[in-house]
Design an enzyme around this catalytic site. Structure first.
Site, short mmCIF file in Angstrom:
data_model
loop_
_atom_site.label_atom_id
_atom_site.label_comp_id
_atom_site.label_asym_id
_atom_site.label_seq_id
_atom_site.Cartn_x
_atom_site.Cartn_y
_atom_site.Cartn_z
N PHE A 139 41.14 8.47 16.93
CA PHE A 139 40.77 7.53 17.99
C PHE A 139 39.31 7.64 18.41
CE2 PHE A 139 43.34 11.04 19.69
CZ PHE A 139 42.40 11.72 20.45
N CYS B 144 36.73 4.87 17.14
CA CYS B 144 36.94 3.46 17.54
C CYS B 144 37.03 3.28 19.05
CB CYS B 144 38.18 2.90 16.85
SG CYS B 144 39.70 3.79 17.17
N HIS B 145 37.07 4.35 19.84
CA HIS B 145 37.27 4.24 21.29
C HIS B 145 36.30 5.16 21.99
CE1 HIS B 145 39.42 4.63 25.19
NE2 HIS B 145 39.80 3.39 24.93
N PHE B 146 35.18 4.86 22.23
CA PHE B 146 34.37 3.66 22.06
C PHE B 146 33.17 4.03 21.21
CE2 PHE B 146 36.50 3.06 26.16
CZ PHE B 146 37.03 1.79 26.00
N ILE C 267 35.94 8.63 23.58
CA ILE C 267 36.87 9.31 24.48
C ILE C 267 38.30 9.03 24.00
CG2 ILE C 267 35.35 9.26 26.50
CD1 ILE C 267 37.00 6.87 27.56
#
Length: 175
Positions: free
Chosen positions: A74, A77-79, A84
């Site tokens: 994650f 892609c976040h962010f 985070i």
């Protein structure tokens, strides 16, 4: 390594990663009963404590840990530029542990998150974080046709409180 719980002598009071994977495959409680998700949605690496009568309310508790690797799926892609862990994943980890505790108690049925009260975020999990600790404290367990676990939860990143959640609800259905 599995330690046995003093109050439920046939059940382990801690579960290692291989045990969590066995639960995800339906081997721990049986197919159609509480199962954890497989990686990458499995949000813990081990359960260090679990009981049916511990915690501040005497209704049971779970403590689990997730080792944070900067390469977790994650973060890229976040962010972009501000990686985070999504808040929904930490919350899902709490639901996963609440449902796991019901299966560990011997309750049958397919697990599902059915609600949450308040969710307060006060910190973040970043690639620099080393370990996340979840603490689930049951407030009520209903063992009828529909089985329901109600609990409060906290999530810590390297010992700092990040999430404070009240009234997690997980149900088990025979359908």
């Amino acid at each position: 390594m599995l330690r046995k719980d003093k109050t439920m002598s046939d059940r382990p009071s801690s579960i290692d990663y291989e045990g969590l994977l066995a639960c995800a495959r339906g081997e721990m409680f049986g197919l159609g009963n509480p199962q954890l998700p497989l990686p990458p949605m499995l949000m813990m690496d081990r359960i260090t404590e679990i009981s049916a009568d511990g915690g501040s309310n005497g209704q049971g508790h779970v403590v689990a840990e997730l080792d944070i690797n900067p390469e977790l799926w994650f973060f890229p892609c976040h962010f972009v530029g501000n990686p985070i862990m999504p808040g929904c994943l930490g919350l899902d980890g709490m639901w996963q542990l609440t449902g796991f505790n019901l299966g560990w108690r011997g309750m049958k049925g397919k697990g599902m998150a059915i609600g949450v009260g308040d969710v307060k975020f006060s910190g973040m999990v970043t690639p620099k974080t080393k370990i996340v600790r979840y603490e689930i404290d049951f407030t009520r367990v209903i063992d009828r046709r529909l089985k329901v676990g109600r609990a409060n939860g906290k999530m810590f990143a390297d010992g700092e409180l990040c999430y404070d959640v009240t009234d997690l609800k997980v149900g088990l259905s025979q359908e």
